[in-house]
Write a protein that holds these residues in place. Structure first.
Motif, PDB file in Angstrom:
ATOM      1  N   CYS A  48      -6.658  -2.137   0.533  1.00 39.97           N
ATOM      2  CA  CYS A  48      -5.896  -2.275   1.771  1.00 39.97           C
ATOM      3  C   CYS A  48      -6.867  -2.312   2.946  1.00 39.97           C
ATOM      4  O   CYS A  48      -7.630  -1.367   3.154  1.00 39.97           O
ATOM      5  N   LEU A  65      -3.821  -7.147   2.400  1.00 37.42           N
ATOM      6  CA  LEU A  65      -4.285  -6.627   1.120  1.00 37.42           C
ATOM      7  C   LEU A  65      -5.161  -7.667   0.432  1.00 37.42           C
ATOM      8  O   LEU A  65      -4.876  -8.870   0.493  1.00 37.42           O
ATOM      9  N   CYS A 120       0.852  -1.189   0.000  1.00 37.16           N
ATOM     10  CA  CYS A 120       0.000   0.000   0.000  1.00 37.16           C
ATOM     11  C   CYS A 120       0.884   1.233   0.000  1.00 37.16           C
ATOM     12  O   CYS A 120       1.672   1.442   0.929  1.00 37.16           O
TER      13      CYS A 120
END
Length: 277
Positions: free
Chosen positions: A247, A227, A218
């Protein structure tokens, strides 16, 4: 906010400029100011900045160079040169309306003082980001932080008088503006972090081993594990296709650019896999 993978120096800044002083005749109607009647232009009263991830807020004021201030209260060389030194160390500069206001004022004053040109630095202007994603009667920093229930700055009492006094060189007024300036930077940092998941087309803040092509991470908070792959993303030319992910830590979306799903190498590898089945 996970900042362990932060490998770019992110500078959060804010400057406070004086007013201009003009000669003009008194009138009951609005008066159009004539540049020829200007007797004192703007100068940089104070500048405040901090490095993202650090606690200390740095402040430079025209009061700091006592010799210059005594000779000329409008001499902002110390303030300008101090902020220039910080910007030169930054990979990314963050501010609210900073592209149009803070950085341009700084650049002109650096030019005026014959300082070295500022480097071309990536910027994240939170006002530009707000205008891209949001619509509200006001997108000022004050309006945004109040709407979100964040810490908001305490306004200066008798603000107009304080700025008038500071423009005329009053030390006490300049000190008040310096405190206001520091407050602005702290508020800016909190709003910047709060807005990050909504921001688009900004430079990556968190990278793996300093390489953006090194897999899923991220770019906003540095999360590598929490994720979830969710669909694909194409570039405008439609000649590149990447996995898209969300995320779960900060809620933002990202693109895994480690593998172009339309590249020849990837397609050939897929054919080999299919032939072995």
């Amino acid at each position: 906010m996970n900042k362990e993978l932060l490998n770019k120096r992110v500078l959060i800044l804010d400057v406070e400029m004086s007013k201009c002083i003009y000669y003009t005749f008194p009138s009951h109607r609005p008066v159009k100011l004539n540049p020829k009647d200007k007797i004192q232009g703007q100068f940089m009263l104070t500048a405040a900045w901090k490095w993202w991830g650090e606690d200390e807020v740095h402040l430079a004021s025209v009061l700091d160079d006592k010799r210059r201030f005594k000779k000329d209260p409008t001499d902002d060389f110390y303030v300008v040169s101090s902020l220039c030194d910080a910007v030169k160390e930054a990979d990314i500069v963050v501010g609210h309306n900073s592209d149009a206001f803070d950085i341009k004022h700084l650049a002109f004053l650096a030019y005026k003082h014959d300082l070295e040109p500022l480097p071309v630095t990536h910027s994240i202007d939170t006002l530009k980001q707000a205008r891209k994603r949001f619509k509200n009667d006001s997108l000022s920093m004050d309006a945004i932080v109040k709407a979100r229930g964040l810490t908001y700055k305490t306004d200066v009492l008798n603000k107009n008088k304080v700025w008038n006094d500071a423009t005329s060189g009053d030390p006490e007024a300049i000190k008040i503006i310096g405190e206001y300036n520091i407050d602005d930077v702290n508020v800016q940092e909190e709003m910047f972090e709060d807005m990050l998941p909504w921001m688009v087309n900004i430079p990556s803040l968190h990278l793996v081993d300093g390489k953006e092509e090194n897999g899923r991470v991220c770019a906003k908070c540095g999360e590598k594990h929490n994720l979830i792959q969710r669909g694909v993303w194409y570039n405008k030319a439609r000649n590149a296709k990447y996995h898209r992910f969300s995320c779960n830590t900060c809620g933002s979306w990202g693109i895994d650019k480690s593998v172009n799903l339309l590249s020849k190498k990837y397609l050939e590898a897929q054919k080999l896999i299919d032939n072995t089945k």
